[in-house]
Design an enzyme around this catalytic site. Structure first.
Site: not given
Ligand code: C5P
Length: 401
Positions: A214, A283, A309-311, A327, A341, A345
């Site tokens: 991106n 994503d 994975p959503d870190i 963010f 969000k 989260k």
């Molecule tokens: O859900 P979204 O991608 O918009 O969320 C953004 C936030 O989540 C940012 O802080 C980004 O660093 C974190 N993030 C993450 N892992 C992912 C996607 C987003 O840590 N796979």
């Protein structure tokens, strides 16, 4: 521009052609009610006269170290100041500052200060890119000095490139922000804390040469790392592929994919006090990346994408989670998406921006969402925003403790 009352600055002018812009800068600051004491190097007096600066500020200009009775003008001027601003700062003067030399009034005054020092470099592009100047610039940043610019553009010598001093209007805005924010006090209480920051994009391979990524430049995450180093935090910067120089003093872990970023975060998070997730993590990744380059054909190609994975959500759900800052880059409905969000989260603070304002730009505007509601951090360069964000983070983090 907002008003900043009863503040005093020392405006240091060194010997470069951009010294003429210092007159406009002084005028703008005085107009904002700031008391400006000008100090010039001898070389600066060849580019602009002390009489001009005195007329604009209403104060005699300091030049000679020995001009007052006891040679103590540097201590007096330095103690009275809320900030010292060097504009323009020549390569030579930056070298002096970086090594702590004090062989004239202005350099002595800088060494004797106990207030923020802001430096606006101005020089030929060759002098700016010289390894010695770059080293001095990094040294100054590591010492907590704020660099304002330089910008790229047409130079007095007729060449074009990096090294132009920022315009007076921009400098005045930066100085006002520093004077108003009083950023250091609360933020400095994070000194010694471990702050883990993710920054930049991730790159998900499709095959040996192609991938999905991106447009994140990493500038915001790197600015936060810089601001965190400035306040004395222990900074670990986990960075996706970007072409930025990391701040001196930060421990850097370079990663490529979201999976690598996740692993790096997992191994560093245990000891972190604060996690700031700025990275634009992809994503999705390709389910089966090909080791060899996929050969082009006329047939349509379908890629199967699987979610990464959503870190941040993982860290937010840890039993002993550090204080988490997320963010969100949105293209519309900022408040709605950001609020959702933050809830999903499970994080106390989320900084939201419009992607079209933020990506690749040096400036941005942030809206912070927390339990108390929303707070606007108005348009400014990313380092200024980073400092304000840390200030806000510090206040919430310290309240939780
Ligand atoms: O859900 P979204 O991608 O918009 O969320 C953004 C936030 O989540 C940012 O802080 C980004 O660093 C974190 N993030 C993450 N892992 C992912 C996607 C987003 O840590 N796979």
């Amino acid at each position: 521009m907002e008003q900043a009352k009863s503040k005093r600055i020392v405006l240091g002018i060194t010997g470069g052609i951009a010294a003429y812009k210092a007159a406009e800068l002084a005028r703008l600051l005085v107009k904002q009610g700031i008391e400006v004491q000008v100090a010039m190097t001898e070389a600066a007096t060849h580019f602009i006269t002390p009489a001009t600066m005195q007329a604009l500020t209403g104060h005699p200009v300091l030049i000679d170290q020995w001009q007052d009775d006891k040679g103590m003008s540097h201590i007096h001027a330095s103690r009275a100041a809320d900030a010292i601003v060097i504009a323009p700062a020549t390569a030579d003067f930056m070298a002096k500052l970086a090594t702590g030399l004090a062989d004239d009034l202005l350099s002595t005054l800088c060494l004797a200060r106990d207030c923020p020092l802001l430096v606006a470099p101005a020089m030929n592009k060759q002098m700016w890119s010289n390894a010695a100047t770059q080293r001095n610039m990094q040294r100054l940043q590591a010492d907590g000095v704020t660099l304002l610019g330089p910008a790229s553009g047409m130079q007095a010598c007729g060449e074009e490139g990096m090294g132009r001093m920022l315009e007076a209007e921009t400098l005045a805005q930066e100085i006002l922000t520093t004077l108003q924010a009083d950023v250091t006090t609360t933020s400095k209480r994070l000194s010694g804390k471990r702050i883990l920051i993710t920054a930049g994009p991730t790159y998900e391979a499709i095959d040996a040469v192609r991938g999905i990524t991106n447009r994140s430049s990493g500038k915001m995450g790197y600015a936060i790392a810089q601001a965190a180093v400035e306040i004395g935090a222990q900074v670990i910067l986990i960075s996706g592929p970007v072409s930025l120089r990391p701040p001196v003093g930060a421990q850097v872990v370079k990663v490529t994919s979201a999976a690598e970023m996740f692993e790096a975060v997992k191994s560093e998070i245990v000891q972190a006090d604060i996690f700031i997730s700025v990275a634009a993590v992809a994503d999705y990744r390709v389910a089966q990346a090909s080791e060899q380059k996929i050969k082009k054909s006329d047939a349509a190609l379908t890629l199967e994408l699987v979610p990464n994975p959503d870190i941040l959500a993982y860290v937010g759900a840890l039993p002993n989670a550090p204080f988490c800052v997320g963010f969100a880059a949105e293209s519309e409905k900022l408040r709605e998406h950001a609020t959702e969000k933050r809830k999903n989260k499970n994080i106390p603070l989320l900084a939201a921006n419009l992607a079209q304002n933020a990506i690749g730009s040096d400036d941005n505007e942030l809206v912070l969402f927390d339990d108390a509601g929303e707070h606007l951090l108005p348009r400014a360069n990313k380092l200024t925003l980073a400092r304000a964000l840390l200030q806000h983070t510090a206040a919430l983090y310290l309240k939780e403790k």
